[in-house]
Scaffold this motif. Structure first.
Motif, PDB file in Angstrom:
ATOM      1  N   LEU A  40       1.340  -0.655  -0.033  1.00  0.00           N
ATOM      2  CA  LEU A  40      -0.329   0.111  -0.326  1.00  0.00           C
ATOM      3  C   LEU A  40       0.947   1.261  -0.222  1.00  0.00           C
ATOM      4  O   LEU A  40       0.289   2.303  -0.884  1.00  0.00           O
TER       5      LEU A  40
ATOM      6  N   HIS B 187      -4.030   0.101  -3.686  1.00  0.00           N
ATOM      7  CA  HIS B 187      -3.606  -0.907  -4.539  1.00  0.00           C
ATOM      8  C   HIS B 187      -4.931  -1.939  -3.504  1.00  0.00           C
ATOM      9  O   HIS B 187      -4.709  -2.545  -2.440  1.00  0.00           O
ATOM     10  N   PHE B 188      -6.006  -2.184  -3.833  1.00  0.00           N
ATOM     11  CA  PHE B 188      -7.543  -2.857  -3.177  1.00  0.00           C
ATOM     12  C   PHE B 188      -6.634  -4.432  -3.085  1.00  0.00           C
ATOM     13  O   PHE B 188      -6.152  -5.354  -1.957  1.00  0.00           O
ATOM     14  N   THR B 189      -6.019  -4.791  -4.312  1.00  0.00           N
ATOM     15  CA  THR B 189      -5.625  -5.891  -3.716  1.00  0.00           C
ATOM     16  C   THR B 189      -4.210  -6.731  -3.038  1.00  0.00           C
ATOM     17  O   THR B 189      -4.576  -7.930  -3.116  1.00  0.00           O
TER      18      THR B 189
ATOM     19  N   THR C 228      -6.182  -7.941   0.872  1.00  0.00           N
ATOM     20  CA  THR C 228      -7.043  -8.491   0.240  1.00  0.00           C
ATOM     21  C   THR C 228      -7.147 -10.468   1.455  1.00  0.00           C
ATOM     22  O   THR C 228      -7.597 -10.885   1.348  1.00  0.00           O
TER      23      THR C 228
ATOM     24  N   ARG D 238      -8.354   3.964  -7.314  1.00  0.00           N
ATOM     25  CA  ARG D 238      -7.868   3.023  -6.828  1.00  0.00           C
ATOM     26  C   ARG D 238      -8.186   2.168  -7.990  1.00  0.00           C
ATOM     27  O   ARG D 238      -8.083   2.343  -9.021  1.00  0.00           O
TER      28      ARG D 238
ATOM     29  N   THR E 150      -9.550  -3.417  -8.199  1.00  0.00           N
ATOM     30  CA  THR E 150     -10.680  -3.749  -7.910  1.00  0.00           C
ATOM     31  C   THR E 150     -11.137  -5.269  -8.195  1.00  0.00           C
ATOM     32  O   THR E 150     -11.049  -5.214  -9.159  1.00  0.00           O
TER      33      THR E 150
END
Length: 106
Positions: free
Chosen positions: A27, A81-83, A86, A103, A106
């Motif tokens: 992140l 970085h939403f990934t 996870t 974003r 996603t």
């Protein structure tokens, strides 16, 4: 023998916390502007014995698992970085309002 066993347990605990630690570093890589320098506290050398990030701004962690990310009203600019998050299976709170994030993942 006890000393060797304790060292082994500590290494196992640190390894368990690594995905959480790695996600936060990922992140941080996406941040282009941090006006207050709060993410300077996200130092890869600053981990507690349970694998939690130690004294990282906006991060709460328990037993090697990140439970909260709170980065509100900091003027942070960058890619989120939403990934990357996870793998944070114990994350209960994600609060990043009033920043300028793009974003991704996603």
């Amino acid at each position: 023998m006890h000393s060797t066993y304790l060292k082994f347990l500590l290494l196992v605990e640190l390894a368990v916390g690594q995905p959480n630690f790695g996600a936060l570093i990922e992140l941080k890589k996406g941040i282009q502007k941090d006006p207050f320098g709060v993410l300077d506290s996200w130092d890869s050398k600053s981990l507690a014995s349970d694998g939690c990030p130690e004294n990282w701004f906006g991060i709460l962690c328990s037993e090697g698992h990140v439970t909260s990310i709170t980065l509100n009203d900091l003027g942070i600019v960058g890619d989120f970085h939403f990934t990357a998050i996870t793998d944070l299976k114990m994350l209960q709170n994600l609060s990043v309002s009033n920043n300028l994030f793009t974003r991704l993942g996603t």
